[in-house]
Design a protein around this motif. Structure first.
Motif, short mmCIF file in Angstrom:
data_model
loop_
_atom_site.label_atom_id
_atom_site.label_comp_id
_atom_site.label_asym_id
_atom_site.label_seq_id
_atom_site.Cartn_x
_atom_site.Cartn_y
_atom_site.Cartn_z
N ILE A 1 11.45 0.85 8.05
CA ILE A 1 11.55 -0.29 9.05
C ILE A 1 11.43 -1.53 8.03
CG2 ILE A 1 10.67 -1.95 11.01
CD1 ILE A 1 9.28 0.50 12.04
N ASN A 2 12.54 -2.54 8.30
CA ASN A 2 12.59 -3.71 7.55
C ASN A 2 12.73 -4.83 8.53
OD1 ASN A 2 12.52 -5.76 5.41
ND2 ASN A 2 14.90 -5.53 5.47
N SER B 1 4.54 -2.21 2.88
CA SER B 1 4.60 -3.76 2.42
C SER B 1 4.82 -5.01 3.13
CB SER B 1 5.56 -3.87 1.05
OG SER B 1 6.88 -3.45 1.51
N ALA B 2 4.27 -5.99 2.68
CA ALA B 2 4.69 -7.39 3.30
C ALA B 2 4.61 -8.39 2.62
CB ALA B 2 3.35 -7.62 4.63
N SER C 1 0.92 -1.27 -0.04
CA SER C 1 0.06 -0.14 0.13
C SER C 1 0.72 1.22 -0.17
CB SER C 1 -0.74 0.01 1.30
OG SER C 1 -1.38 1.23 1.56
N ASN C 2 0.96 2.03 -0.91
CA ASN C 2 1.73 3.08 -1.16
C ASN C 2 0.68 4.34 -1.26
OD1 ASN C 2 3.93 1.61 -1.47
ND2 ASN C 2 4.36 2.04 -3.54
N SER C 3 0.75 5.11 -0.59
CA SER C 3 -0.11 6.38 -0.34
C SER C 3 0.60 7.82 -0.04
CB SER C 3 -1.26 6.09 0.37
OG SER C 3 -1.06 5.86 1.88
N GLN C 4 -0.06 8.89 -0.30
CA GLN C 4 0.55 10.19 -0.20
C GLN C 4 -0.73 11.18 0.08
OE1 GLN C 4 3.04 11.94 -3.12
NE2 GLN C 4 4.12 9.98 -3.51
N LEU D 1 8.39 -4.49 5.25
CA LEU D 1 9.01 -3.38 4.64
C LEU D 1 8.25 -2.20 4.60
CD1 LEU D 1 11.90 -2.13 3.56
CD2 LEU D 1 11.10 -2.97 1.38
N SER D 2 8.38 -1.21 5.38
CA SER D 2 7.65 0.19 5.43
C SER D 2 8.33 1.26 5.81
CB SER D 2 6.64 0.01 6.46
OG SER D 2 5.72 -1.38 6.12
N ASN D 3 7.92 2.22 5.01
CA ASN D 3 8.41 3.66 5.28
C ASN D 3 7.41 4.72 5.40
OD1 ASN D 3 8.86 3.61 2.45
ND2 ASN D 3 9.87 5.25 2.83
N LEU D 4 7.66 5.76 6.31
CA LEU D 4 6.58 6.86 6.26
C LEU D 4 7.58 7.94 5.83
CD1 LEU D 4 5.00 4.77 7.84
CD2 LEU D 4 3.93 7.20 8.94
N PHE D 5 7.00 8.98 5.31
CA PHE D 5 7.74 10.17 5.07
C PHE D 5 6.80 11.45 5.33
CE2 PHE D 5 6.34 11.49 1.13
CZ PHE D 5 5.90 10.16 0.38
N LEU D 6 7.45 12.43 5.70
CA LEU D 6 6.71 13.85 5.77
C LEU D 6 7.77 14.64 5.11
CD1 LEU D 6 4.44 15.15 7.53
CD2 LEU D 6 6.33 15.81 9.21
#
Lengths: 1131, 585
Positions: A569-570, A485-486, A468-471, A548-553
Motif C-alpha cells: 500500500i502506498n 515506512s512513513a 521498519s523492515n523485518s522478516q 509505503l508498506s508491504n507485507l509478504f509471505l
C-alpha cells in the motif's frame, strides 16, 4: 524421521532476498545443511553451502579444483561433515572462522624451507587482522609463486627489490606490491564487495550479477553510503551508464530522470519499484538514502519487460535494507552542512539602469524622460522615489503613513535584489538505525530527520521518516516479512525568487521607517517587492505524509517450488495552505486590497497485490532451470479537494483557517482511479555457467484503454555467453571474466492520464457559465467540453535490441562493460496539439508517432591496492544516444514555443531565426533581403530560403538539446585510515535555449521597467560594433526580443566537480575501548566548480516537458554549493 | 510430524487458492473505470442539458476561454479597433505589453500573443457552437420539440455567425468552421471569403429567433437583423442592410436612452437602447468569481491614491480624439479643423502644480463621459488629478479612459471585491445608436441625405438633452457649475444637395464621436476604404505629442492582422499548412 523427510524437501531452495555479500557473524558450527546430488561440481556444492548457511567461502582456485564432481547425500548435517566429504581424498583442508569457510592446501602446513638465495617472507591478513590462508603470491611476470599457510604467512625465494608481488585471493581485492627490500612484509587484503557473485534484484526475484543476460545497472549500498546526499536520485546522477538525472534546486522536489534517452513524447518517467512495490509516483525521492541497500536499473527491454506496460522508460528497483543475522548493530550518522547560492547573475545597478533606459529612448527617437530619473540629457538618480522629488528637508516623519505617505529613499547604488532574496542556508541530516537478527528473524529499524533550509529566505524543507523492515521464519518453510515506512515532509515558504530578477535597482528593500518599500512610486513597474513576497509566503506550506508498506509471505514446497504473495500500500496525503496578505507597497493594479486563503488536500492511494510461483531445478548436473509465473493487480485512486475564502479581518497565523474568512467561498473537488491487471512469466536457463537463455512474457490489462485495446503483450528474450568459462580461455590470466550478451524485447507505456479514452464535459464557472438572465450577481452554469477522448488509442510500445559485453581483467580488478542499443518506440501516445480551430478542449491522445534512439554506454572501473596502506578505485562512465523522430501522424511536426519536434530531427530541436551579426553600413542594409525595420545596428536575420524576404518561412533548426555524450568520473582513494572520493560529471555537445534572455520581459532587451542583465550593456553602438545585441531601442524593432533566434541558443556542455569528500576512519584499537565498532568523520563539498560556456546559473536545465528539453527559464532556484561535515558511528 | 506435513499441504492449497483468485480477479470488472466527477456525451438527452451546452457557447463573449488572458479577446476589441487608428494610445509605459505597442505602431508580427488570444477565443467559441449543433443532430433529446430545437439552433447559429464575423473583420481570410467539418482538428483552409457563410448563419437566426426573449442575454430576431445588416455594411451592400435596419427602426422596439451615460451604467444594463449586450456578473453567489469585461482590467487609471479604482493605466485616449469633441458656436463638430489646435490639457504639468481646465472652448458633452482629464470630475471619484493618475504622461499623454468606469457609489453593488475594474457593466455589442448611424450610412449611399440627417440628429439630440458633467459635491450629476463649456446641437441645415463625400464624412464623424472606445473605428475605416489616408493623417498629427509614433506608417497590408504563427504551424496537413498568412506578414 518425518521431520527429516520434510527438511529434505527443502533442499536447495531459492532465497530471493539473500544478501550474501554482507558479513555474517554467526557461529559456524551451528550451521546445518542438506544436499543431495549426484555428480555435482564442487563449485556448486560450495555455493549451496553458502546459500544454506550464510557463510561465505574463501579459497584460492589454485588449491581447489572447482570442477571436480562428487556425489553427496546429507540431511540436516553439520557443515563440517559436508566439508569433510568435499576434501576427502584431496590435499585440501578447511577452517571456519568469522563467518567464512577458508579452504586451503594441506601441503602448505609443512612449509618448505627456503632454498639458498634471496628470499622474503610475509604475512597476509584481512582488514580485521585475521590471517588469510591459501592466498596466491606470485612475482609478477614469472611463475615464481606460492600460497599462504594457515597462519597466513608465506616465503618466496628469488624475489628481489624492485620486483612486483601479485597477491590475490578470491573474494578479496588483489594487490600489486613493489618490493622495497623489506624482508618481512605485512599485507592486508580488502574484501571485494563487487564480485560477480553479487546478487542483484531483477524484478520479482534476484539473480547473480554474473548470470545477468540483459542490461542492468546497479549501485550498491557501499557506493551510496560514502557520500552525503538527501535523495536517491541525486545519488544516481552520473553513477549509472545511460541514466540521466537533472535535479531541481528546490528541496523535496523530485528530479527528472531519463533512462536511455527520450523514448516518447509525453511521459518519459521511469517506473520505480520499491521493495517490490511498483509506482510511478515520485516517492523515491522521499526515501532516506541511508536505508537503501541497493538500486538496480533495468534498462533494456528484455530485463524491463517483466514490468511490461509500465516499463518502457526503464525501471528503477530500490531495495531497502533488511537485518543481518547476528548481534545488533546500531548506526548513527549526522551531517551538518551549509548551502551557498552559486553563480547568481549580474544585474544592472541604479546608474546603469538609468543609462540603458536613456539610450533605449534616444535610439527610438524619443526624448528620454522618466518619473524618477528626470528628463535631462542624462538620467539623474533622485534622493527619494516616494514622494517623488522629495528632498531630505521635506521629510516629516510625523506625516508618515504606509498607505498614503510613505517615504522611500532611492537606492543610489542599486539594490542587489538577488542578494536580498538568497542566503546561505543550513542542512542537517540525522540518521539512526539498528539491525540484527537471529535464526528465525531479521530486523532493520531506522529513523531519519532531514532539515534543509532553502537558499531562499524564509523557506525550507523538513522531512522525518521511519522504517521498519523485518522478516520472520514462522515455519521451517514459510517466511513472513514486512517493510513498513512513513515519511512526513513539509516545504514551507517559497520555491521561486519572488520576482527578484525584474525588480528595479532604484527601489530599496525598506522605506525610511523600516517597512517594505515597493513599486508604489511612478515608473518602476508593477513588480512586487520580492523580499516582501518571500516574507509573506513564509508560513505557507505544502505537507506530505507518505505511508509505503508491504507485507509478504513466502512458502517453499515440493522441494523446488516457492510461492510468494506480496501486498503493498502506498498512501500519500498532501496538504497545502497558502495565504496572501494585503499589501500596501505596490503600485497600480497589483495592489492587493483583499487577503485570501486557499487550502487543499490531496490523497493518493495505490495498492498492489502480486503473487509469484517460482520453480528452480538443476537437471543433469549442468542444466539449471528457473521458471517464474506471476500475477499482479494494481489499483490507484486519487482525490483532490480545494477551498478558498477572502477577507480575513485578522491575518495572524491562528486565523488562517477558512472559517475566519468572510467572502468568496469557493471550493472544488476531483478524483480519478486506475487499475492494471497483469500476468507474467519468466524462464531462465543456464548451462555450466557458460550459456544463458532467458525469456519473459507479460500480459497487461489497463483501465486506461477502451475495452477493445485493453490488453498488451510484452515479450523479452535474452542470451549470454560467458567465454571466460570456456576451456580455451582457461590458459590465460589477463581476462578473468568475459561475457557477451544480447537481448530483444518490448515494453509498454500508458502514462496518458486515467481517462484518455473518454471525452469529458465539465461544469466550470470560469470557462462555461454566462449570466444569460441579465442579473449582475448570478450566472447560469453551462457545460463545456473539457477534453476530447479517443476510444481507439492503444498501447505505446518500445522495442529494444541490446548487445553488450562485460569483461573483467586482472582478477576482476579492471572491469568494463559496453552496451549498444537500438530503441524504437511505436504508436507513441501524445496529445495531438490541435490548432485552436479544433477548439480549446484538451485535445485527445493519439498513437501518433514513432521515434528511435540509438545509444551506447561504456563503463570502466579499475581498482588497485598498491601497498598495504594505499588503494584506489577509478570509474568512468560514458554514454550517448542519437534521437530521431521517425513518424508523426499527418502533422509532420509538433511546434512548441522554442522547439519543433519533426520527423527526421531529434525531439525538441530548437527552431527559429539565424542571426548573421549586425548591420554595420547602409550598404549592408540595402543589400540584404527585405526585413522589417532593417537599419544599421539591427540584427541581420538570415534569408534561409533565399526568397529575398525575411519572414516566418526563414525559421530553421538552430540547436539540439541532446548531448553527444554524457560522462562521469568517479575516483576513490584510500590511504591508511583516510579516504577521498571525487565525482565529476558533465555533458558534451548539447545546446541550451536560454529562453528568458528574450521575450518581452526578457533580461537582455529593454521593454518595461524590469531590471536587466548586465549583458544588455553589450548592445551595438558606433563605438561597439562587435556587440552581440542590436542597438538598444525601447520600441523593440522587428520584435527582436520576441523572435526565437540563434541569440538564445548557447553551448550547454559542462564539466562539474559534483562532489568531493575526505573522510577519516578512527582506528579500531581506539574505538574498541569505548565499544564502538566504527567511526568515520568526513568533510564533503558539493558542486564545487563548473566549467561551462553557458551564461545562465546552471547548465543542468530541468525541464519536465520533453517537447521543450533544454529550454531554460531564469526563475529556477539557482544551484547551491554545499559544504558539509559529518560523522558516522557504528556500535 | 504429521501436523507439519498437514500444514505443508495446507500451505500449498492456500497458495494455489490465492493464485487462482487473482487470476479470476482479472476477468471481472476490475478494469472498467469511468471518469469520476466528469460528465460525458450521454447527459445531453434533455433540453436543459443541451441549453447548458449552449450557455457555454455564450460564455466566451466576455473574452475569456481556457488558455487566453482575456485582455484583448473581449467584444470591445479595443486593441484591434481603437488603438491604431487614433482613439486611444496603448498607455501605461512604453515597454509595458509590447504586443500592444506593436499593434499601435502597425509593426505587429505573427508571434503577437494578443492577436493569438483573440483567435483562440473566437475559434474556441465556434467549436462550442458546433458542439451544440452536432448534439442536436446526433442525440435523441427526449423533451425537445421541433420549435425548441429550431430556436436553440437559431441562437447557436447567431453566435457562430457573430464569432466568425469577429474573425472576418480582424483577419479577413479565415476558415469557416461548421458542424460538418470532419477533421477533428478542424483544419480548414482560409482560401475563401466567408461572408456568404456568415450571412447564412445570421439569416437563419433572423428567420428563426423570436421577437422577444425572456432572458436578455439571448439575441432576438431584431438583434439578428442588426448583425446581418452589419455584415452587409461590411460588404457595402447598403440597400440590403437598409431593409433590415428599417425593419428594426420602424418596429419601435428600441429607443435611445435619455442620457448618453445611461449606456455605460451597470444599473441600466439591458436597457431599451441595448440591442445585444455581453452580459457580465460579479460577486456571484457561492463562487469566488467575477465575469467582468476582461479588457477593462487594464484600462482603469493607475491611481495609487484610489486603490479601489486603480488599474493598469492602459487605453489612454488620444489628443486627436479629445480634439474631435470640440464644437463650433452652433454646437456642431469641427470636422475639417478640430485638429488645428489642441484642447487645453495638462501635459507636462505635475499634479501638485496649478492647472485650470478650459471652461470656454465649446465641446461636445460626450467628451467627458468618454475621457478622463484633469480638473473634471472622474464620476464621483473626485476631480481627475492629472499626472498622478497617469503612468507615463510624457510618452502616452494626459488622458484616461472613462467610459467603462463605474461610480464609486456603485462599488458595493456592481463590483467584485470593491474593485472598480471588475464591474458588472454590460458591454454593448450592438446598441441602437449605432443602428441609427448605420441606417444613416445607408441613406447616404442610397441617396436620402435628409433621412440620414434625421438619424444623425437623433443621436445629437440625445447628446444635447442628456446629463452634462457637473462640478461640485454631487458631481457628476449635481446642480453646480458645468465642468466645461458644453455645446452640442443638431444639424439644422438641410443635407439635401450635399456631396456624397460630405455626407459620408459627417455621418462617419458622428459615428466616431458616439462610439469611441466601443471597438468599431478601425473596422469601420477599413470597410469605408479610407483607412490608409485617415490613419496616416492621424499619425502625422498625433506624433507631435507621442514620440513613438515617429516613423510609423500604415500600409494597405495592415488592414488585416497577421494570422497567428502558431496556428499556421499547427495547421499542417500532409506536409502543407492549411492556413495561409495574410499578405505583408
Amino acid at each position: 524421521m518425518k521431520k527429516n523427510q520434510l527438511l529434505n524437501c527443502m533442499k536447495l531452495t531459492f532465497l530471493f532476498l539473500t544478501i550474501s555479500m554482507l558479513s555474517f557473524t554467526a557461529v559456524a558450527s551451528a550451521q546445518r545443511v542438506s544436499i543431495t546430488a549426484n555428480n555435482i561440481k564442487i563449485e556448486n556444492v560450495l555455493e549451496e553451502i553458502s546459500q544454506q548457511t550464510g557463510l561465505s567461502i574463501a579459497y584460492s582456485n589454485q588449491v581447489v579444483d572447482l570442477n571436480r564432481l562428487i556425489t553427496i547425500n546429507v540431511k540436516n548435517s553439520e557443515v563440517k561433515n559436508v566439508l569433510n566429504q568435499i576434501i576427502e581424498g584431496t590435499n585440501m583442508t578447511y577452517e571456519i572462522r568469522n563467518g567464512k569457510i577458508y579452504l586451503s592446501s594441506k601441503k602448505i602446513e609443512a612449509l618448505q624451507l627456503p632454498q639458498a638465495g634471496h628470499h622474503i617472507t610475509g604475512k597476509i591478513t584481512d582488514t580485521k587482522g585475521e590471517p588469510i590462508i591459501g592466498a596466491n603470491v606470485v612475482v609478477k611476470g614469472t611463475t615464481n609463486g606460492t600460497i599462504t599457510d594457515v597462519n597466513g604467512t608465506f616465503t618466496l625465494t628469488n624475489a628481489k627489490k624492485g620486483d612486483i608481488l601479485e597477491v590475490s585471493y578470491i573474494g578479496y581485492i588483489s594487490q600489486n606490491i613493489r618490493l622495497t627490500g623489506e624482508s618481512l612484509l605485512k599485507i592486508e587484503l580488502k574484501e571485494n564487495t563487487q564480485t560477480l557473485d553479487e546478487v542483484v534484484v531483477i524484478g520479482y526475484g534476484t539473480q547473480k550479477k554474473r548470470d545477468i543476460t540483459g542490461s542492468i545497472s546497479s549501485v550498491s549500498n557501499k557506493d551510496l553510503s560514502i557520500q552525503s546526499t538527501n535523495n536517491i536520485q541525486n545519488l544516481l546522477q552520473g553513477r549509472l551508464a545511460g541514466v540521466s538525472v537533472s535535479t531541481s534546486g528546490v528541496a523535496g522536489q523530485a528530479p527528472t530522470i531519463r533512462i536511455r534517452g527520450i523514448g516518447t513524447l509525453s511521459n518519459n518517467s521511469p517506473l520505480y519499484v520499491i521493495d517490490g512495490f511498483p509506482t510511478k509516483s515520485e516517492i523515491a525521492s522521499q526515501i532516506n538514502p541511508s536505508n537503501i541497500e541497493s538500486v538496480q536499473v533495468l534498462k533494456d527491454a528484455s530485463s524491463a519487460s517483466i514490468y511490461g506496460a509500465q516499463a518502457a522508460n526503464g525501471v528503477i528497483l530500490i531495495t531497502t535494507k533488511s537485518g543481518k543475522k547476528g548481534k545488533a548493530t546500531v548506526d548513527f550518522k549526522i551531517n551538518e552542512g551549509i548551502q551557498l547560492p552559486a553563480n547568481l547573475p549580474e544585474m544592472l545597478n541604479s546608474q546603469q539602469y538609468g543609462e540603458v533606459l536613456w539610450n533605449a529612448m534616444k535610439n527610438a527617437g524619443m526624448t528620454p524622460s522618466h518619473s524618477q530619473y528626470g528628463n535631462g540629457t542624462a538620467p539623474v538618480i533622485p534622493d527619494y522615489i516616494l514622494p517623488a522629488g522629495t528632498s531630505a528637508s521635506e521629510v516629516d516623519l510625523s506625516t508618515y503613513n504606509t498607505a498614503e505617505n510613505q517615504y522611500m529613499k532611492a537606492n543610489k547604488t542599486g539594490t542587489k535584489w538577488l542578494d536580498e532574496v538568497y542566503r546561505p542556508a543550513q542542512t542537517t541530516n540525522v540518521d539512526l538505525s539498528a539491525q540484527g537478527g537471529g535464526e528465525d528473524s531479521k530486523y532493520f529499524l531506522g529513523a531519519n530527520y532531514l532539515k534543509q533550509d532553502a537558499i531562499l529566505k524564509w523557506s525550507g524543507y523538513d522531512r522525518f521518516s521511519v522504517r521498519s523492515n523485518s522478516q520472520f521464519k514462522i515455519l521451517k518453510n514459510t517466511t513472513f516479512g514486512a517493510n513498513l515506512s512513513a515519511f512526513f515532509s513539509k516545504y514551507k515558504g517559497s520555491t521561486g525568487d519572488g520576482g527578484a530578477y525584474q525588480m528595479a535597482p532604484l527601489i530599496p528593500v525598506y522605506d525610511v521607517m523600516g517597512n517594505w518599500a515597493g513599486t508604489k512610486a511612478n515608473g518602476l513597474g508593477d513588480s512586487t517587492n520580492p523580499v516582501a513576497n518571500l516574507y509573506n509566503n513564509k508560513d505557507n506550506y505544502n505537507n506530505n505524509l507518505n505511508l509505503l508498506s508491504n507485507l509478504f509471505l513466502e512458502v517453499n514446497f515440493l522441494k523446488d517450488f516457492t510461492f510468494k504473495t506480496n501486498i503493498g500500500i502506498n498512501y500519500v496525503n498532501g496538504d497545502t495552505k497558502n495565504f496572501t496578505p494585503t499589501s500596501y507597497w505596490n503600485k497600480g493594479d497589483k495592489n492587493t486590497l483583499v487577503n485570501s486563503l486557499n487550502t487543499s488536500r490531496s490523497k493518493t492511494s495505490e495498492t498492489v497485490w502480486d503473487n509469484t510461483l517460482n520453480y528452480t531445478k538443476t537437471l543433469f548436473n549442468n542444466h539449471t532451470l528457473n521458471i517464474l509465473l506471476g500475477s499482479e493487480a494494481i489499483s490507484q485512486k486519487y482525490n483532490y479537494l480545494y477551498a478558498s475564502r477572502d477577507n480575513f479581518i485578522v491575518e495572524d497565523l491562528d486565523y488562517r483557517y477558512l472559517d475566519a474568512g468572510e467572502a468568496n467561498k469557493d471550493n472544488s473537488e476531483n478524483g480519478s482511479e486506475y487499475t492494471l491487471f497483469s500476468l507474467f512469466g519468466r524462464i531462465n536457463y543456464q548451462y555450466k555457467n557458460k550459456y544463458y537463455l532467458s525469456g519473459i512474457l507479460r500480459r497487461d490489462g489497463s483501465s486506461r484503454f477502451g475495452p477493445d485495446n485493453r490488453y498488451g503483450y510484452f515479450p523479452g528474450v535474452s542470451a549470454a555467453w560467458r567465454l571466460s568459462e570456456e576451456s580455451f580461455m582457461s590458459n590465460q590470466k589477463v581476462l578473468s571474466d568475459l561475457k557477451l550478451r544480447a537481448s530483444y524485447g518490448k515494453t509498454g507505456n500508458q502514462d496518458i492520464g486515467n481517462y484518455a479514452f473518454a471525452s469529458t464535459y465539465t461544469v466550470d464557472i470560469s470557462t462555461g457559465s454566462y449570466p444569460i438572465d441579465g442579473t449582475v450577481n448570478n450566472v447560469t452554469q453551462g457545460i463545456n467540453k473539457e477534453s476530447i477522448g479517443n476510444p481507439k488509442i492503444k498501447w505505446e510500445t518500445t522495442t529494444q535490441t541490446n548487445v553488450g559485453m562485460d569483461a573483467g581483467f586482472l582478477n576482476n580488478n579492471l572491469n568494463l562493460s559496453l552496451d549498444l542499443y537500438h530503441k524504437y518506440t511505436s504508436d507513441i501516445l501524445q496529445r495531438v496539439t490541435y490548432p485552436k480551430t479544433g477548439g480549446v478542449a484538451s485535445s485527445p491522445y493519439e498513437n501518433i508517432g514513432e521515434m528511435q534512439n540509438n545509444g551506447w554506454e561504456f563503463n570502466i572501473n579499475y581498482r588497485n591496492q598498491t601497498t598495504k596502506d594505499f588503494r584506489y578505485e577509478l570509474g568512468l562512465i560514458l554514454s550517448g544516444y542519437k534521437n530521431k523522430v521517425k513518424k508523426l501522424a499527418s502533422d509532420q511536426f509538433i511546434s512548441e514555443s522554442y522547439t519543433r519536434t519533426e520527423v527526421g530531427h531529434p525531439i525538441s530541436s530548437f527552431y527559429g531565426y539565424i542571426i548573421d551579426g549586425i548591420f554595420q553600413t547602409q550598404e549592408e542594409v540595402n543589400n540584404h533581403a527585405q526585413q522589417t525595420d532593417k537599419a544599421i545596428g539591427r540584427w541581420i536575420y538570415r534569408d534561409v530560403n533565399n526568397d529575398g524576404v525575411i519572414n516566418d518561412d526563414d525559421r530553421t533548426y538552430i540547436g539540439n538539446p541532446l548531448p553527444d555524450f554524457e560522462y562521469s568520473l568517479t575516483g576513490r582513494l584510500y590511504y591508511k585510515n583516510f579516504d577521498l572520493s571525487m565525482f565529476i560529471q558533465g555533458t558534451y555537445g548539447n545546446d541550451i535555449c536560454f529562453a528568458s534572455k528574450g521575450g518581452q520581459n526578457g533580461t537582455d532587451f529593454w521593454a518595461d521597467y524590469f531590471n536587466k542583465s548586465t549583458r544588455i550593456l553589450d548592445t551595438w553602438t558606433v563605438n561597439n560594433r562587435n556587440a552581440k545585441l542590436p542597438e538598444i531601442n525601447i520600441l523593440n524593432p522587428n520584435n527582436e526580443s520576441g523572435k526565437v533566434s540563434s541569440y538564445l541558443i548557447e553551448d550547454g556542455s559542462y564539466l562539474r566537480l559534483k562532489n568531493l569528500e575526505i573522510g577519516y576512519t578512527i582506528p579500531n584499537n581506539i574505538l574498541s575501548k569505548i565499544h564502538i565498532n566504527q567511526c568515520r568523520v568526513y568533510l564533503n563539498a558539493e558542486n564545487l566548480f563548473t566549467i561551462t560556456k553557458y551564461n545562465n546559473i546552471d547548465p543542468e536545465v530541468k525541464n519536465g516537458n520533453d517537447l521543450s528539453i533544454g529550454v531554460d527559464y531564469i526563475n529556477a532556484m539557482p544551484l547551491a554549493r554545499i559544504f558539509s561535515v559529518g560523522f558516522n558511528l557504528s556500535f | 510430524m504429521n501436523n507439519l506435513k498437514r500444514y505443508h499441504n495446507k500451505a500449498i492449497l492456500v497458495a494455489a487458492a490465492i493464485f487462482g483468485i487473482t487470476l479470476l480477479n482479472g476477468c471481472s470488472d476490475y478494469l472498467n473505470k469511468n471518469p469520476l466527477g466528469k460528465l460525458n456525451e450521454s447527459v445531453f438527452t434533455t433540453k436543459d442539458a443541451v441549453d447548458k451546452l449552449l450557455i457555454s457557447a455564450y460564455s466566451p463573449l466576455n473574452g475569456y476561454i481556457s488558455g487566453v488572458w482575456g485582455i484583448s479577446s473581449g467584444p470591445d476589441n479595443c486593441f484591434f479597433s481603437d488603438l491604431g487608428p487614433g482613439n486611444i494610445h496603448k498607455g501605461s509605459t512604453t515597454g509595458d505589453l509590447g504586443d500592444l505597442l506593436q499593434i499601435e505602431r502597425f509593426t505587429e508580427t505573427s508571434e503577437n500573443g494578443r492577436i493569438y488570444d483573440k483567435w483562440t477565443l473566437v475559434y474556441g467559441a465556434i467549436e462550442r457552437c458546433n458542439d451544440v449543433l452536432r448534439t442536436l443532430n446526433d442525440n435523441t433529446i427526449s423533451d425537445l420539440n421541433d420549435a425548441d430545437a429550431t430556436e436553440i439552433k437559431a441562437e447557436t447559429r447567431f453566435l457562430r455567425g457573430y464569432y466568425h464575423f469577429e474573425a472576418k473583420k480582424i483577419w479577413n481570410m479565415v476558415p469557416y468552421i461548421d458542424e460538418t467539418v470532419e477533421d477533428p482538428q478542424r483544419r480548414v483552409a482560409n482560401d475563401k471569403d466567408i461572408w456568404p457563410n456568415i450571412e447564412e448563419d445570421l439569416a437563419y437566426a433572423v428567420s428563426n429567433l423570436p421577437e422577444t426573449q425572456s432572458e436578455p442575454g439571448r439575441p432576438t430576431k431584431s438583434a439578428a437583423k442588426c448583425l446581418l445588416a452589419k455584415a452587409y455594411l461590411f460588404q457595402q451592400k447598403y440597400s440590403d442592410a437598409k431593409v433590415l435596419l428599417d425593419e428594426v427602426i420602424t418596429s419601435g422596439k428600441y429607443k435611445l436612452m435619455t442620457n448618453y451615460y445611461d449606456c455605460f451604467n451597470p444599473a441600466k444594463n439591458n436597457n431599451e437602447e441595448a440591442v445585444w449586450q455581453n452580459e457580465v456578473a460579479v460577486n456571484i453567489a457561492g463562487a469566488s468569481y467575477n465575469r467582468s469585461q476582461r479588457c477593462s482590467d487594464l484600462s482603469f487609471p493607475n491611481a495609487p491614491d484610489q486603490p479601489n479604482l486603480s488599474g493598469a493605466g492602459f487605453n489612454q485616449p488620444t489628443f486627436d480624439l479629445v480634439n474631435s469633441y470640440k464644437t463650433d458656436a452652433q454646437g456642431l463638430p469641427l470636422i475639417d479643423s478640430y485638429y488645428n489646435s489642441d484642447f487645453k490639457n495638462d501635459m507636462g504639468i505635475e499634479s501638485n502644480e496649478d492647472f485650470t481646465p478650459d471652461m470656454t472652448t465649446p465641446v461636445d458633452p460626450r467628451l467627458d463621459w468618454v475621457v478622463g482629464r484633469r480638473g473634471v470630475p472622474y464620476h464621483d471619484w473626485g476631480l481627475h488629478p492629472g499626472k498622478d493618475w497617469i503612468r507615463e504622461q510624457s510618452t502616452a499623454g494626459p488622458y484616461n479612459q472613462k467610459k467603462y468606469v463605474i461610480l464609486k457609489s456603485q462599488l458595493a453593488e456592481y463590483s467584485y471585491n470593491n474593485t472598480a475594474k471588475f464591474n458588472s457593466m454590460n458591454f454593448n455589442i450592438i446598441r441602437y445608436a449605432q443602428v441609427l448611424l448605420w441606417a444613416a450610412e445607408c441613406e447616404v449611399e442610397v441617396g436620402n441625405p435628409e433621412k440620414a440627417r434625421e438619424y444623425v440628429n437623433m443621436i445629437r439630440t440625445r447628446a444635447k438633452n442628456g446629463y452634462y458633467v457637473k462640478l461640485g459635491e454631487d458631481a457628476p450629476f449635481g446642480n453646480s457649475q458645468l465642468a466645461a463649456n458644453y455645446k452640442v446641437d443638431i444639424y439644422k441645415e438641410s443635407w439635401a444637395g450635399k456631396s456624397k463625400e460630405w455626407l459620408r464624412e459627417h455621418v462617419r464623424f458622428e459615428e466616431r464621436l458616439e462610439l469611441a472606445l466601443e471597438g468599431h473605428l478601425f473596422f469601420d475605416l477599413v470597410r469605408w476604404n479610407i483607412a490608409e489616408d485617415y490613419i496616416n493623417t492621424y499619425i502625422n498629427r498625433e506624433k507631435t505629442h507621442i514620440q513613438y509614433l515617429n516613423g510609423v506608417t500604415f500600409d494597405k497590408n495592415h488592414r488585416y492582422f497577421p494570422i497567428p504563427l502558431t496556428e499556421i504551424d499547427r495547421s499542417y496537413k500532409d506536409g502543407v499548412p492549411t492556413l495561409t498568412q495574410n499578405p505583408g506578414y
